[in-house]
Motif scaffolding. Structure first.
Motif, PDB file in Angstrom:
ATOM      1  N   GLU A 246     -28.457 -13.170   5.884  1.00  0.00           N
ATOM      2  CA  GLU A 246     -28.734 -12.649   4.635  1.00  0.00           C
ATOM      3  C   GLU A 246     -29.516 -13.787   3.803  1.00  0.00           C
ATOM      4  OE1 GLU A 246     -24.533 -14.429   4.595  1.00  0.00           O
ATOM      5  OE2 GLU A 246     -25.968 -13.251   6.022  1.00  0.00           O
ATOM      6  N   PHE A 247     -30.047 -14.869   4.457  1.00  0.00           N
ATOM      7  CA  PHE A 247     -30.616 -15.930   3.697  1.00  0.00           C
ATOM      8  C   PHE A 247     -31.645 -16.562   4.872  1.00  0.00           C
ATOM      9  CE2 PHE A 247     -26.806 -17.271   5.104  1.00  0.00           C
ATOM     10  CZ  PHE A 247     -26.850 -18.156   6.025  1.00  0.00           C
ATOM     11  N   HIS A 248     -32.483 -17.494   4.111  1.00  0.00           N
ATOM     12  CA  HIS A 248     -33.482 -18.241   5.101  1.00  0.00           C
ATOM     13  C   HIS A 248     -32.559 -19.480   5.526  1.00  0.00           C
ATOM     14  CE1 HIS A 248     -37.014 -15.885   4.975  1.00  0.00           C
ATOM     15  NE2 HIS A 248     -37.060 -15.987   3.642  1.00  0.00           N
ATOM     16  N   LEU A 249     -33.158 -20.094   6.629  1.00  0.00           N
ATOM     17  CA  LEU A 249     -32.630 -21.284   7.201  1.00  0.00           C
ATOM     18  C   LEU A 249     -33.460 -22.395   6.211  1.00  0.00           C
ATOM     19  CD1 LEU A 249     -30.750 -22.631   9.041  1.00  0.00           C
ATOM     20  CD2 LEU A 249     -32.550 -22.999  10.566  1.00  0.00           C
ATOM     21  N   SER A 250     -33.069 -22.914   5.125  1.00  0.00           N
ATOM     22  CA  SER A 250     -33.714 -23.812   4.250  1.00  0.00           C
ATOM     23  C   SER A 250     -33.553 -25.337   4.243  1.00  0.00           C
ATOM     24  CB  SER A 250     -33.627 -23.195   2.992  1.00  0.00           C
ATOM     25  OG  SER A 250     -34.011 -21.853   2.762  1.00  0.00           O
ATOM     26  N   SER A 251     -33.971 -26.165   3.440  1.00  0.00           N
ATOM     27  CA  SER A 251     -33.837 -27.435   3.536  1.00  0.00           C
ATOM     28  C   SER A 251     -32.571 -28.013   2.715  1.00  0.00           C
ATOM     29  CB  SER A 251     -35.085 -28.233   2.707  1.00  0.00           C
ATOM     30  OG  SER A 251     -35.295 -27.747   1.632  1.00  0.00           O
ATOM     31  N   ASP A 260     -36.848 -24.014  -6.475  1.00  0.00           N
ATOM     32  CA  ASP A 260     -38.348 -24.240  -6.565  1.00  0.00           C
ATOM     33  C   ASP A 260     -38.402 -25.662  -5.685  1.00  0.00           C
ATOM     34  OD1 ASP A 260     -38.910 -22.206  -8.489  1.00  0.00           O
ATOM     35  OD2 ASP A 260     -38.404 -23.620 -10.120  1.00  0.00           O
ATOM     36  N   ALA A 261     -37.482 -26.361  -5.428  1.00  0.00           N
ATOM     37  CA  ALA A 261     -37.607 -27.453  -4.453  1.00  0.00           C
ATOM     38  C   ALA A 261     -37.327 -27.278  -3.134  1.00  0.00           C
ATOM     39  CB  ALA A 261     -36.736 -28.745  -4.998  1.00  0.00           C
ATOM     40  N   VAL A 262     -36.290 -25.959  -3.040  1.00  0.00           N
ATOM     41  CA  VAL A 262     -35.972 -25.936  -1.552  1.00  0.00           C
ATOM     42  C   VAL A 262     -37.036 -25.028  -0.902  1.00  0.00           C
ATOM     43  CG1 VAL A 262     -34.222 -24.371  -0.265  1.00  0.00           C
ATOM     44  CG2 VAL A 262     -33.583 -25.745  -2.105  1.00  0.00           C
ATOM     45  N   ARG A 263     -37.251 -25.559   0.447  1.00  0.00           N
ATOM     46  CA  ARG A 263     -38.361 -24.761   1.254  1.00  0.00           C
ATOM     47  C   ARG A 263     -37.906 -24.202   2.452  1.00  0.00           C
ATOM     48  NH1 ARG A 263     -41.279 -30.554   2.329  1.00  0.00           N
ATOM     49  NH2 ARG A 263     -40.317 -31.141   4.197  1.00  0.00           N
ATOM     50  N   VAL A 264     -38.172 -23.283   3.105  1.00  0.00           N
ATOM     51  CA  VAL A 264     -37.993 -22.703   4.302  1.00  0.00           C
ATOM     52  C   VAL A 264     -38.393 -23.728   5.354  1.00  0.00           C
ATOM     53  CG1 VAL A 264     -37.858 -20.665   5.816  1.00  0.00           C
ATOM     54  CG2 VAL A 264     -37.824 -20.343   3.356  1.00  0.00           C
ATOM     55  N   ILE A 265     -37.588 -23.870   6.291  1.00  0.00           N
ATOM     56  CA  ILE A 265     -37.888 -24.687   7.608  1.00  0.00           C
ATOM     57  C   ILE A 265     -38.702 -23.798   8.428  1.00  0.00           C
ATOM     58  CG2 ILE A 265     -36.727 -26.078   9.567  1.00  0.00           C
ATOM     59  CD1 ILE A 265     -34.592 -26.725   7.904  1.00  0.00           C
ATOM     60  N   GLY A 266     -39.928 -23.978   8.704  1.00  0.00           N
ATOM     61  CA  GLY A 266     -40.589 -23.249   9.585  1.00  0.00           C
ATOM     62  C   GLY A 266     -40.489 -23.500  10.738  1.00  0.00           C
ATOM     63  N   LYS A 467     -33.877 -34.803  -2.847  1.00  0.00           N
ATOM     64  CA  LYS A 467     -35.068 -35.413  -3.695  1.00  0.00           C
ATOM     65  C   LYS A 467     -35.721 -36.518  -3.005  1.00  0.00           C
ATOM     66  CE  LYS A 467     -36.331 -36.645  -8.299  1.00  0.00           C
ATOM     67  NZ  LYS A 467     -37.304 -37.650  -7.603  1.00  0.00           N
ATOM     68  N   GLY A 468     -34.852 -37.465  -2.641  1.00  0.00           N
ATOM     69  CA  GLY A 468     -35.274 -38.726  -1.910  1.00  0.00           C
ATOM     70  C   GLY A 468     -35.870 -38.526  -0.542  1.00  0.00           C
ATOM     71  N   LEU A 469     -35.156 -37.662   0.204  1.00  0.00           N
ATOM     72  CA  LEU A 469     -35.632 -37.652   1.702  1.00  0.00           C
ATOM     73  C   LEU A 469     -36.653 -36.522   1.796  1.00  0.00           C
ATOM     74  CD1 LEU A 469     -32.265 -38.560   3.310  1.00  0.00           C
ATOM     75  CD2 LEU A 469     -34.273 -40.123   2.952  1.00  0.00           C
ATOM     76  N   ILE A 470     -36.621 -35.354   0.939  1.00  0.00           N
ATOM     77  CA  ILE A 470     -37.502 -34.240   1.265  1.00  0.00           C
ATOM     78  C   ILE A 470     -38.624 -34.022   0.424  1.00  0.00           C
ATOM     79  CG2 ILE A 470     -37.472 -31.953   1.511  1.00  0.00           C
ATOM     80  CD1 ILE A 470     -34.793 -32.082   2.894  1.00  0.00           C
ATOM     81  N   GLU A 471     -38.116 -34.187  -0.902  1.00  0.00           N
ATOM     82  CA  GLU A 471     -39.019 -33.831  -2.036  1.00  0.00           C
ATOM     83  C   GLU A 471     -40.028 -34.930  -2.298  1.00  0.00           C
ATOM     84  OE1 GLU A 471     -37.043 -32.219  -5.773  1.00  0.00           O
ATOM     85  OE2 GLU A 471     -35.479 -31.916  -4.187  1.00  0.00           O
ATOM     86  N   ASP A 472     -39.468 -36.045  -2.494  1.00  0.00           N
ATOM     87  CA  ASP A 472     -40.260 -37.254  -2.597  1.00  0.00           C
ATOM     88  C   ASP A 472     -40.838 -37.706  -1.551  1.00  0.00           C
ATOM     89  OD1 ASP A 472     -39.218 -37.342  -5.113  1.00  0.00           O
ATOM     90  OD2 ASP A 472     -37.828 -38.975  -4.804  1.00  0.00           O
TER      91      ASP A 472
END
Length: 485
Positions: A246-251, A260-266, A467-472
């Motif tokens: 019921e959800f994506h496998l996300s960051s 907005d910062a979370v992204r689906v792991i492709g 934030k530090g290891l994925i977004e930045d």
């Protein structure tokens, strides 16, 4: 089983998704598909949400279900009342999903036959075990499997019937062993059940539970449906396994980090999937993934209610192009079980005794550290079970000091974390957020970085590391990321 080439997929639907029946028909099961596009798929279905909790015990709270009440000598007839409540819940679910009176009556008859068959069996077993020659304990695993199978049989029958009503040629494939006269391995049971199925013109709806000589619940307990998915995929030589959630496998969990910062792991690999399982965020049971990995068959994790999104592909041969964290997750309520004994230095046997006690009381080990005279296990389980471990070890090692502390464990996971900047950036991100970790585990394998913090800093730690290891990390060229460090 008839199929011209390995064009088909094997797809599993979880219990929460199964309960959203109408949406599921409009997305995964039928959607916009017509004619031949409806087929070349095999579905493995779980019990509807909450049903297995009622049949066994509640997965989170531990509230006893039919099995736990039957296994308890003090429960008397309580298990029978609980089984009747399960039947009522099944009938109520049938009422919700079937508007056609004939179909609803058919679904109710099926559920009633299964429930009353199990009731009769348990009454006979209880009577038999009133004689000293027969011990109930010897039959409890079989009872647990039989009860669990009721949930999957109910959902598989209903799903096939619903699809038939919508003009799809679906067939329930019952692997629960109901009234089977023989005992087969899982692979044999699958081959027998699908022997006359034409995947080009039929849609098999397979029970998530499979009765077989391997006794799946003895090894996988409630992760058995993923084993069924895995073996179906390998035995039928499917091109891909798919798990619909019921959800994506996300960051990260979008409830803890800005959506907005979370992204689906492709894409990722089975190594990362194993680490996620260790954190309780199971894409697939590690032992179930083993068969897919060995066969070289990819696993796709999709959001059941966003059918157009490709989801996340997990492959065995997918290495990272560069070092990076892919997901930040963790467990909030973890116990640090610290065993200290000054006499431990140079003496063997302590570790084995501790592990045996943890295994005996079925406590889940997430991580472990040790030095000359201290062994610390990071555990997930009930306080009652962990206290029993403490008692056993205090009796075995009277000079030892045992300390128990509740902590949170957050893990940054990726296919390749070999860059020293990963650890440096993690410490910097925590410092910037005002978080002082109780400990950091950076293992040589470099697929995860574990941070131990106080439970009240769990959410903030996930947000800071994301934030530090994925977004930045994604926003800036790597050579500019704290180059001074």
């Amino acid at each position: 089983m008839t199929t011209e080439s390995p064009r088909h997929t094997v797809e599993k639907i979880g219990g929460t998704s199964m309960s959203r029946t109408e949406e599921l028909l409009n997305t995964v099961l039928i959607g916009d598909r017509k004619g031949a596009d409806l087929y070349q798929r095999i579905f493995v279905v779980s019990a509807y949400a909450g049903m297995t909790d009622e049949l066994l015990e509640h997965k989170k709270s531990g509230k006893p279900g039919v099995y736990a009440l039957f296994a308890s000598a003090e429960s008397g007839w309580g298990w029978g009342d609980a089984l009747s409540a399960v039947a009522d819940k099944m009938f109520a679910h049938n009422e919700r999903i079937f508007s056609d009176e004939g179909a609803r009556q058919s679904a109710n008859r099926f559920a009633r036959e299964r429930v009353e068959g199990v009731r009769s069996c348990l009454i006979d077993l209880q009577r038999l075990c009133s004689f000293g020659h027969f011990q109930l304990q010897q039959h409890l695993l079989t009872v647990r499997e039989m009860l669990a199978s009721l949930g999957e049989a109910h959902s598989a029958f209903n799903t096939a019937l619903l699809l038939n009503l919508h003009g799809v040629r679906a067939r329930m494939i019952d692997l629960t062993g109901w009234r089977d006269e023989g005992q087969y391995t899982l692979d044999e049971a699958i081959e027998r059940a699908l022997a006359d199925v034409d995947l080009a013109t039929e849609l098999p709806i397979v029970t998530g539970y499979a009765q077989c000589s391997e006794a799946l619940m003895g090894t996988y307990d409630r992760g058995y449906s993923e084993v069924t998915l895995s073996r179906l995929t390998v035995v039928t030589k499917a091109r891909e396994a798919i798990i619909h959630k019921e959800f994506h496998l996300s960051s990260a969990d979008p409830r803890l980090v800005s959506p907005d910062a979370v992204r689906v792991i492709g894409e990722t690999n089975y190594d990362v999937a194993d680490q996620l399982s260790n954190m309780g965020m199971e894409a697939i049971h590690p032992r179930a993934a083993k068969g897919l990995r060995r066969a070289g068959i990819p696993l796709r994790v999709k959001n059941a209610f966003e059918p157009e999104h490709p989801g996340t592909v997990i492959r065995s041969d997918l290495d990272a192009q560069s070092p990076q964290v892919e997901i930040v997750t963790g467990l909030k309520n973890v116990y640090a079980f610290e065993f200290y004994d000054q006499d431990m230095v140079g003496v063997k046997g302590y570790d084995a005794e501790i592990l045996e006690a943890l295994k005996r009381h079925k406590v889940w080990i997430i991580a472990k550290t040790s030095n000359a005279n201290t062994i610390t296990h990071y555990l997930k389980g009930s306080m009652k079970a962990i206290k029993r471990v403490e008692t056993d070890l205090s009796n075995a090692f009277p000079t030892a000091e045992i300390a128990l502390r509740k902590i949170a464990l957050v893990s940054a996971i990726g296919r390749d974390l070999r860059s020293p900047k990963v650890l440096t950036q993690a410490i910097r991100a925590l410092s910037d957020a005002g978080i002082e970790p109780l400990g950091v585990h950076d293992l040589l394998r470099k697929v995860d970085l574990q941070v131990i913090v106080e439970p009240d800093q769990f959410e903030a730690t996930i947000a800071a590391l994301h934030k530090g290891l994925i977004e930045d990390w994604a926003a800036a060229p790597q050579h500019k990321l704290h180059a001074a460090a």
